[in-house]
Design an enzyme around this catalytic site. Structure first.
Site, PDB file in Angstrom:
ATOM      1  N   ASP A  87       0.848  -1.200   0.000  1.00 56.18           N
ATOM      2  CA  ASP A  87       0.000   0.000   0.000  1.00 56.18           C
ATOM      3  C   ASP A  87       0.886   1.255   0.000  1.00 56.18           C
ATOM      4  O   ASP A  87       0.879   2.052   0.927  1.00 56.18           O
ATOM      5  CB  ASP A  87      -0.938   0.012   1.220  1.00 56.18           C
ATOM      6  CG  ASP A  87      -0.191   0.071   2.553  1.00 56.18           C
ATOM      7  OD1 ASP A  87      -0.791   0.581   3.540  1.00 56.18           O
ATOM      8  OD2 ASP A  87       0.979  -0.355   2.621  1.00 56.18           O
ATOM      9  N   ASN A 110      -2.438   2.824   3.457  1.00 60.26           N
ATOM     10  CA  ASN A 110      -1.898   4.153   3.801  1.00 60.26           C
ATOM     11  C   ASN A 110      -2.739   5.273   3.182  1.00 60.26           C
ATOM     12  O   ASN A 110      -2.943   6.319   3.781  1.00 60.26           O
ATOM     13  CB  ASN A 110      -0.456   4.278   3.316  1.00 60.26           C
ATOM     14  CG  ASN A 110       0.506   3.507   4.189  1.00 60.26           C
ATOM     15  OD1 ASN A 110       0.397   3.548   5.408  1.00 60.26           O
ATOM     16  ND2 ASN A 110       1.426   2.785   3.567  1.00 60.26           N
ATOM     17  N   HIS A 161       9.814  -0.259   8.230  1.00 59.11           N
ATOM     18  CA  HIS A 161       8.887  -1.369   8.455  1.00 59.11           C
ATOM     19  C   HIS A 161       8.877  -2.357   7.275  1.00 59.11           C
ATOM     20  O   HIS A 161       9.243  -3.508   7.395  1.00 59.11           O
ATOM     21  CB  HIS A 161       7.458  -0.827   8.617  1.00 59.11           C
ATOM     22  CG  HIS A 161       7.252   0.147   9.725  1.00 59.11           C
ATOM     23  ND1 HIS A 161       7.437  -0.150  11.053  1.00 59.11           N
ATOM     24  CD2 HIS A 161       6.831   1.435   9.688  1.00 59.11           C
ATOM     25  CE1 HIS A 161       7.133   0.911  11.796  1.00 59.11           C
ATOM     26  NE2 HIS A 161       6.766   1.888  10.995  1.00 59.11           N
ATOM     27  N   ASP A 162       8.409  -1.892   6.130  1.00 56.57           N
ATOM     28  CA  ASP A 162       8.148  -2.800   5.002  1.00 56.57           C
ATOM     29  C   ASP A 162       9.407  -3.397   4.395  1.00 56.57           C
ATOM     30  O   ASP A 162       9.405  -4.595   4.035  1.00 56.57           O
ATOM     31  CB  ASP A 162       7.328  -2.062   3.936  1.00 56.57           C
ATOM     32  CG  ASP A 162       5.969  -1.637   4.484  1.00 56.57           C
ATOM     33  OD1 ASP A 162       5.383  -0.686   3.927  1.00 56.57           O
ATOM     34  OD2 ASP A 162       5.497  -2.242   5.468  1.00 56.57           O
TER      35      ASP A 162
HETATM   36  O1  RIB Z   1       2.524   0.253  10.830  1.00 59.32           O
HETATM   37  C1  RIB Z   1       3.389   0.408   9.735  1.00 59.32           C
HETATM   38  C2  RIB Z   1       2.786  -0.137   8.481  1.00 59.32           C
HETATM   39  O2  RIB Z   1       1.621   0.596   8.154  1.00 59.32           O
HETATM   40  C3  RIB Z   1       3.704  -0.003   7.250  1.00 59.32           C
HETATM   41  O3  RIB Z   1       3.429  -1.030   6.359  1.00 59.32           O
HETATM   42  C4  RIB Z   1       3.280   1.306   6.657  1.00 59.32           C
HETATM   43  O4  RIB Z   1       3.541   1.383   5.245  1.00 59.32           O
HETATM   44  C5  RIB Z   1       1.797   1.256   6.896  1.00 59.32           C
HETATM   45  O5  RIB Z   1       1.220   0.483   5.867  1.00 59.32           O
HETATM   46 CA    CA Z   2       2.834  -0.492   4.028  1.00 62.48          CA
END
Ligand code: RIB
Ligand code: CA
Length: 313
Positions: free
Chosen positions: A14, A41, A241-242
């Protein structure tokens, strides 16, 4: 390593700043069979447009298939406060003529996994709506997927609420389907992703090390770090994160995982969307269903990211 040795990845995302960096890593370190987009997002039209933009910026010849515009049950919740109105604020986006290969991400996921039995990693870096629908459409996927690597959840804390992380909270019902599917599941939760931050010093290294694509990604990282600073009163640095969900597949030596049983809370007043991990280690508990990343080699992960972005034009 020849291309034939690279893992096969389908990336469901996303975009989103950190999703964009995940695309860059998967584009270089995997045979990226396709990108599927989900609302998260920002709404689906924007996450899809942003995935196409990243393929243009990175020069990737990868099909993009649009997926679910909304969660299975809950109303859509978005995160413009981090990613901006477009979902990819910061750099100016290049104009291009790219378009989606289809609006049937679910069908693309099912067909692609069935075409490569036992080989495809499905990396999911947004809400798990598409993944859940694919598993419901084709329950055989649980056997034919090599594995699923998600960014989602946290042991034990969240970011949207004290208990729930964004990707899981947007669609807890979908996460419940995925966590109950009995498939090889790796989880990059917040306790893992918050071990790996990129700040302005690193984004400056990225800008200096590469060309147009690196400069674009450095601007994304600068915006992302400033947004995190504003939103959480933290130093201006963004947690990757991703990208960690991709590295867990392409560079598994950079992480250490522990197996737990993890359940998704669906009804708690204060805990809906929580990934409830059984850390007790007592006999008689439910069998482990997740390999949760607990340790990250952030320094080496950063070197992989910098070198990867420098490798694009
Ligand atoms: O909480 C972080 C996650 O939420 C990540 O994947 C960020 O891109 C959002 O999608
Ligand atoms: Ca994400």
């Amino acid at each position: 390593m020849s291309t034939a040795d690279l893992p096969l990845i389908l990336l469901d995302c996303d975009p989103g700043h950190d999703d964009a960096l995940a695309i860059a890593l998967a584009g270089r370190h995997a045979r990226l069979l396709g990108i599927t987009t989900v609302a998260g997002n920002v709404p689906l039209p924007l996450t899809t447009a942003n995935a196409l933009t990243m393929c243009e910026v990175l020069g990737l010849d990868v099909p993009v298939h649009a997926g679910s515009p909304c969660p299975l049950v809950a109303p859509l919740r978005t995160a413009e406060f981090i990613h901006g109105a477009s979902g990819l604020e910061g750099p100016e986006h290049p104009r291009h003529g790219r378009s989606v290969a289809s609006h049937d991400a679910i069908g693309f996921i099912v067909d692609t996994v069935r075409a490569h039995p036992g080989q495809v990693w499905l990396v999911a870096t947004g809400p798990l709506t598409n993944v859940a629908l694919a598993l419901r459409t084709a329950p055989d996927l649980a056997e034919s997927l090599r594995g699923v690597s998600i960014m989602g959840g946290g042991i034990p804390w969240g970011n949207v609420t004290p208990a729930a992380e964004f990707n899981i909270l947007v669609d807890p019902e979908a996460a419940d389907v995925v966590f109950r599917a009995g498939l090889p599941l790796t989880m990059a939760g917040l306790d893992a992703t918050h071990q790996w931050f990129v700040d302005a010093v690193i984004s400056a290294r990225i800008r200096a090390a590469g060309g147009r694509a690196a400069a674009f990604c450095a601007s994304l990282l600068d915006y992302y770090g400033q947004a995190y600073g504003r939103a959480f009163g933290a130093p201006e640095a963004g947690p990757l994160h991703d990208p960690l969900a991709v590295l867990a597949v392409t560079h598994p030596s950079l992480v250490r995982t522990t197996a737990y049983h993890v359940a998704i809370e669906l009804t708690g007043t204060h805990t809906r969307g929580m990934t409830v991990a059984d850390l007790r280690g007592v006999p008689g508990g439910a069998p482990a269903n997740v390999e949760a990343i607990r340790e990250v080699d952030a320094a080496l992960s950063t070197e992989v990211l910098v070198a990867t972005l420098a490798s694009y034009d």
